[in-house]
Write an enzyme that holds these catalytic residues in place. Structure first.
Site, PDB file in Angstrom:
ATOM      1  N   GLU A 170       0.845  -1.209   0.000  1.00  0.00           N
ATOM      2  CA  GLU A 170       0.000   0.000   0.000  1.00  0.00           C
ATOM      3  C   GLU A 170       0.873   1.249   0.000  1.00  0.00           C
ATOM      4  OE1 GLU A 170      -3.107  -0.121  -0.676  1.00  0.00           O
ATOM      5  OE2 GLU A 170      -3.034  -2.300  -0.565  1.00  0.00           O
ATOM      6  N   TRP A 175       1.927   1.947  -3.441  1.00  0.00           N
ATOM      7  CA  TRP A 175       0.919   2.663  -4.249  1.00  0.00           C
ATOM      8  C   TRP A 175       1.070   4.172  -4.062  1.00  0.00           C
ATOM      9  CZ3 TRP A 175      -1.988   1.612  -8.256  1.00  0.00           C
ATOM     10  CH2 TRP A 175      -2.398   0.312  -8.504  1.00  0.00           C
ATOM     11  N   TRP A 233     -20.820  13.118 -20.014  1.00  0.00           N
ATOM     12  CA  TRP A 233     -21.002  13.683 -18.672  1.00  0.00           C
ATOM     13  C   TRP A 233     -22.277  14.511 -18.590  1.00  0.00           C
ATOM     14  CZ3 TRP A 233     -18.169  10.636 -16.313  1.00  0.00           C
ATOM     15  CH2 TRP A 233     -16.888  10.326 -16.721  1.00  0.00           C
ATOM     16  N   ASN A 275     -10.855   3.270   2.711  1.00  0.00           N
ATOM     17  CA  ASN A 275     -10.461   3.137   1.303  1.00  0.00           C
ATOM     18  C   ASN A 275     -11.504   2.419   0.446  1.00  0.00           C
ATOM     19  OD1 ASN A 275      -8.481   3.250  -0.922  1.00  0.00           O
ATOM     20  ND2 ASN A 275      -8.535   1.027  -0.706  1.00  0.00           N
ATOM     21  N   TRP A 332     -14.848  12.879 -12.848  1.00  0.00           N
ATOM     22  CA  TRP A 332     -14.121  12.566 -11.607  1.00  0.00           C
ATOM     23  C   TRP A 332     -13.566  13.818 -10.944  1.00  0.00           C
ATOM     24  CZ3 TRP A 332      -9.021  13.961 -11.194  1.00  0.00           C
ATOM     25  CH2 TRP A 332      -8.258  14.085 -12.366  1.00  0.00           C
ATOM     26  N   TRP A 383      -8.701   8.796  -7.835  1.00  0.00           N
ATOM     27  CA  TRP A 383      -9.941   9.084  -8.580  1.00  0.00           C
ATOM     28  C   TRP A 383      -9.792   8.608 -10.025  1.00  0.00           C
ATOM     29  CZ3 TRP A 383     -14.907  10.602  -7.832  1.00  0.00           C
ATOM     30  CH2 TRP A 383     -15.266  10.979  -6.535  1.00  0.00           C
TER      31      TRP A 383
HETATM   32  C1  LIG Z   1     -11.188   8.098  -4.575  1.00  0.00           C
HETATM   33  C2  LIG Z   1     -10.030   7.961  -3.617  1.00  0.00           C
HETATM   34  C3  LIG Z   1      -9.429   9.094  -3.085  1.00  0.00           C
HETATM   35  C4  LIG Z   1      -8.325   8.983  -2.225  1.00  0.00           C
HETATM   36  N1  LIG Z   1      -7.739  10.117  -1.714  1.00  0.00           N
HETATM   37  C5  LIG Z   1      -6.649  10.007  -0.915  1.00  0.00           C
HETATM   38  C6  LIG Z   1      -6.015  11.168  -0.396  1.00  0.00           C
HETATM   39  O1  LIG Z   1      -6.403  12.303  -0.676  1.00  0.00           O
HETATM   40  N2  LIG Z   1      -4.938  10.999   0.430  1.00  0.00           N
HETATM   41  C7  LIG Z   1      -4.458   9.751   0.747  1.00  0.00           C
HETATM   42  O2  LIG Z   1      -3.480   9.648   1.486  1.00  0.00           O
HETATM   43  N3  LIG Z   1      -5.041   8.638   0.257  1.00  0.00           N
HETATM   44  C8  LIG Z   1      -6.112   8.727  -0.554  1.00  0.00           C
HETATM   45  N4  LIG Z   1      -6.707   7.584  -1.032  1.00  0.00           N
HETATM   46  C9  LIG Z   1      -6.089   6.283  -0.746  1.00  0.00           C
HETATM   47  C10 LIG Z   1      -6.613   5.533   0.481  1.00  0.00           C
HETATM   48  O3  LIG Z   1      -8.009   5.527   0.490  1.00  0.00           O
HETATM   49  C11 LIG Z   1      -6.111   6.129   1.789  1.00  0.00           C
HETATM   50  O4  LIG Z   1      -4.712   6.322   1.749  1.00  0.00           O
HETATM   51  C12 LIG Z   1      -6.433   5.155   2.937  1.00  0.00           C
HETATM   52  O5  LIG Z   1      -7.819   4.993   3.054  1.00  0.00           O
HETATM   53  C13 LIG Z   1      -5.860   5.691   4.191  1.00  0.00           C
HETATM   54  O6  LIG Z   1      -6.231   4.912   5.279  1.00  0.00           O
HETATM   55  P1  LIG Z   1      -5.150   4.162   6.145  1.00  0.00           P
HETATM   56  O7  LIG Z   1      -3.979   5.036   6.384  1.00  0.00           O
HETATM   57  O8  LIG Z   1      -5.859   3.607   7.320  1.00  0.00           O
HETATM   58  O9  LIG Z   1      -4.730   3.001   5.134  1.00  0.00           O
HETATM   59  P2  LIG Z   1      -3.885   1.676   5.375  1.00  0.00           P
HETATM   60  O10 LIG Z   1      -4.679   0.548   4.794  1.00  0.00           O
HETATM   61  O11 LIG Z   1      -3.459   1.528   6.771  1.00  0.00           O
HETATM   62  O12 LIG Z   1      -2.655   1.882   4.382  1.00  0.00           O
HETATM   63  C14 LIG Z   1      -1.374   2.317   4.799  1.00  0.00           C
HETATM   64  C15 LIG Z   1      -0.943   3.460   3.931  1.00  0.00           C
HETATM   65  O13 LIG Z   1      -0.795   3.026   2.580  1.00  0.00           O
HETATM   66  C16 LIG Z   1      -1.147   4.082   1.699  1.00  0.00           C
HETATM   67  N5  LIG Z   1      -2.293   3.678   0.879  1.00  0.00           N
HETATM   68  C17 LIG Z   1      -3.276   2.808   1.176  1.00  0.00           C
HETATM   69  N6  LIG Z   1      -4.137   2.699   0.140  1.00  0.00           N
HETATM   70  C18 LIG Z   1      -3.671   3.513  -0.831  1.00  0.00           C
HETATM   71  C19 LIG Z   1      -4.108   3.846  -2.136  1.00  0.00           C
HETATM   72  N7  LIG Z   1      -5.211   3.312  -2.685  1.00  0.00           N
HETATM   73  N8  LIG Z   1      -3.397   4.765  -2.834  1.00  0.00           N
HETATM   74  C20 LIG Z   1      -2.274   5.319  -2.312  1.00  0.00           C
HETATM   75  N9  LIG Z   1      -1.821   5.038  -1.081  1.00  0.00           N
HETATM   76  C21 LIG Z   1      -2.507   4.152  -0.353  1.00  0.00           C
HETATM   77  C22 LIG Z   1      -1.538   5.263   2.573  1.00  0.00           C
HETATM   78  O14 LIG Z   1      -0.444   6.105   2.723  1.00  0.00           O
HETATM   79  C23 LIG Z   1      -1.914   4.603   3.871  1.00  0.00           C
HETATM   80  O15 LIG Z   1      -1.779   5.452   4.967  1.00  0.00           O
HETATM   81  C24 LIG Z   1      -7.821   7.685  -1.886  1.00  0.00           C
HETATM   82  C25 LIG Z   1      -8.457   6.547  -2.414  1.00  0.00           C
HETATM   83  C26 LIG Z   1      -9.544   6.687  -3.268  1.00  0.00           C
HETATM   84  C27 LIG Z   1     -10.175   5.439  -3.828  1.00  0.00           C
END
Ligand SMILES: Cc1cc2nc3c(=O)[nH]c(=O)nc-3n(C[C@H](O)[C@H](O)[C@H](O)COP(=O)(O)OP(=O)(O)OC[C@H]3O[C@@H](n4cnc5c(N)ncnc54)[C@H](O)[C@@H]3O)c2cc1C
Length: 461
Positions: free
Chosen positions: A266, A269, A297, A335, A353, A376
């Site tokens: 993650e 990503w 759209w 997420n 989006w 997005w």
């Molecule tokens: C439409 C959409 C918008 C999003 N906007 C943001 C945003 O503005 N800022 C943001 O930090 N994340 C964003 N995310 C990614 C993700 O949803 C969040 O990082 C995640 O929910 C954070 O929760 P966590 O720290 O508990 O995740 P955990 O599951 O604990 O993951 C650990 C870390 O991995 C990274 N991570 C996890 N999932 C993703 C992912 N899909 N993409 C990139 N990094 C990821 C994050 O840094 C996260 O803190 C978005 C996802 C979607 C689908």
């Protein structure tokens, strides 16, 4: 002469290479380090109240960790930073390198203004384990697919966390103080490096075991919430990666290998999206690929009303509404639910989006340009290594699968609190006992899915 350390999205004191560089410089000059934060009106204007209130809280925490020596100045950094350097006679301004389009442009302008004032902007490190733009494919090109990027990222590796300098001689200077914007009715999480370090350690001890199975479940506290400190730089990803590498795996009560690898993936990503934006700064606002014709759209008053229903959590689809209300209440959303709510806007409401991404950036405390915009784009099918456009999330099936007992929906949608079990995901099936005050679906998912697929087929033709 003192050295300036200009804090931006690196609001911490541990594992901070630019701080180490500033302290080394100050020791060589036999002088002090001036800790500066500039509240830039451009950034201040676009962020919504929860983000600003959170920023203020974390700046307060940083100021406390600095013994009250954080110097806050308001205004355009192109003017303010050289003015401060002149005021204290500094010749070096240390920063963590900015890697996003806005920050890169700003830093070029600040570096030029500093040069005119006889000073230098010195970037060290970045908010990532591997700096965006560093990795290339075998053919010397940017990565377009995540899995080979992750492979190259793991093979490249990263430095060990930078040691925290012991006693830093912080310089004193008049500060205009941290602004105190109200958070509105959003319940903010505790801010600052120390609070998040404690939370991270709790996750390592109690949450990482089982992460691979639980991370998709919004009804459980199965994720780390580290997106907030990573966004603001209260923690550096290198710190998390080093801790992960030291976690014992496979024993009783310990995380499994796939928990640790899954979490690291993650973080990869996050680095991939930063790398994509580095190479394609236009992807902040423009689709990397066109998957539907421009006329697909919707716009006009009906489309606006549907957007409002989505934004307020009144679509009549419980998982979508729960997610939007979670974001409005606590400035964060799980997420899996971010994916479902985003897909609903694009493929069920046929809205671009960019409209949804802008609302997320306003409301999310972890709102971060590369992660938000490119996630997005991933959902909309327009990004790098994105979900294929024809994969349309069904909000009801997603709810039944990932919130199997309906607890998440009941937590955020009070109108549905009396409905027990998974029936909460299909309120229209409750017949005469349909919950009062909860709206009927704004659109019919099956029909809108067909339309989205037909639009996509037109683009391909
Ligand atoms: C439409 C959409 C918008 C999003 N906007 C943001 C945003 O503005 N800022 C943001 O930090 N994340 C964003 N995310 C990614 C993700 O949803 C969040 O990082 C995640 O929910 C954070 O929760 P966590 O720290 O508990 O995740 P955990 O599951 O604990 O993951 C650990 C870390 O991995 C990274 N991570 C996890 N999932 C993703 C992912 N899909 N993409 C990139 N990094 C990821 C994050 O840094 C996260 O803190 C978005 C996802 C979607 C689908």
């Amino acid at each position: 002469m003192p050295t300036v350390l200009w804090f931006r999205r690196d609001l911490r004191l541990s594992d901070h290479p630019a701080l180490v560089a500033a302290v080394t410089q100050a020791r060589a000059d036999d002088d002090e380090v001036l800790a500066l934060y500039v509240t830039d009106p451009v950034l201040w204007r676009v962020a919504g109240p929860p983000r600003l209130a959170y920023l203020a809280a974390t700046l307060e925490a940083l100021d406390e960790a600095l013994g009250g020596r954080l110097v806050v100045r308001h205004g355009d950094p192109v003017e303010v930073v050289p003015a401060v350097a002149r005021e204290v006679g500094a010749r070096h301004v240390h920063v963590t390198a900015a890697t996003e389009p806005f920050g890169r442009r700003r830093d070029e302008a600040v570096a030029a203004a500093l040069a005119r004032a006889g000073a230098e902007l010195v970037p060290t490190g970045s908010p990532y384990a591997v700096a965006p733009g560093r990795l290339a494919t075998g053919a010397g090109e940017e990565f377009k697919v995540f899995t080979p990027f992750r492979r190259a990222w793991l093979a490249h590796g990263w430095h060990a966390p930078a040691p925290r300098p012991r006693s830093v001689p912080w310089a004193a200077l008049a500060s205009q103080g941290v602004p105190r914007p109200p958070a509105g009715d959003v319940r903010l999480p505790p801010a600052g490096e120390a609070a998040h370090r404690a939370r991270w350690h709790r996750f390592l001890e109690g949450g990482l075991a089982g992460y691979a199975d639980r991370r998709d479940r919004p009804d459980l506290e199965g994720t780390s919430s580290m997106s907030i400190p990573l966004k603001w730089g209260e923690l550096h990803p290198r710190t998390l990666l080093a801790d992960l590498a030291a976690v014992p795996v496979g024993g009783r009560g310990e995380p499994a290998r796939e928990d640790v690898d899954g979490y690291r993936s993650e973080l990869a990503w996050r680095e991939f999206h930063a790398d994509v934006l580095w190479h394609r700064p236009g992807s902040r606002t423009r689709s990397l690929r066109d998957v539907v014709p421009e006329d697909a759209w919707d716009s006009g008053p009906d489309a606006d009303a549907r957007f409002d229903a989505w934004a307020e959590g009144r679509t009549g689809y419980p998982l979508v509404d729960a997610g939007m209300r979670q974001m409005r209440t606590v400035g964060w959303m799980h997420n899996r639910v971010r994916m479902v709510t985003a897909s609903f806007l694009v493929k069920d409401l046929h809205l671009p989006w960019q409209r949804g991404a802008a609302l997320f950036m306003e409301r999310l405390v972890d709102g971060d340009v590369p992660q938000n915009q490119l996630n997005w784009q991933w959902v909309a099918g327009t990004g790098r290594d994105a979900a294929p456009y024809f994969r349309v999330f069904n909000p009801v099936v997603q709810g039944e699968k990932f919130d199997p007992d309906g607890d998440y929906v009941r937590r955020w949608v009070p109108e549905l609190r009396e409905v027990s079990g998974r029936a909460v995901h299909r309120p229209w099936d409750l017949g005469l006992v349909a919950p009062e005050g909860y709206p009927a679906p704004v659109v019919d998912h099956a029909r809108e899915r067909e339309r989205a697929l037909a639009d996509h087929a037109r683009a391909r033709a």
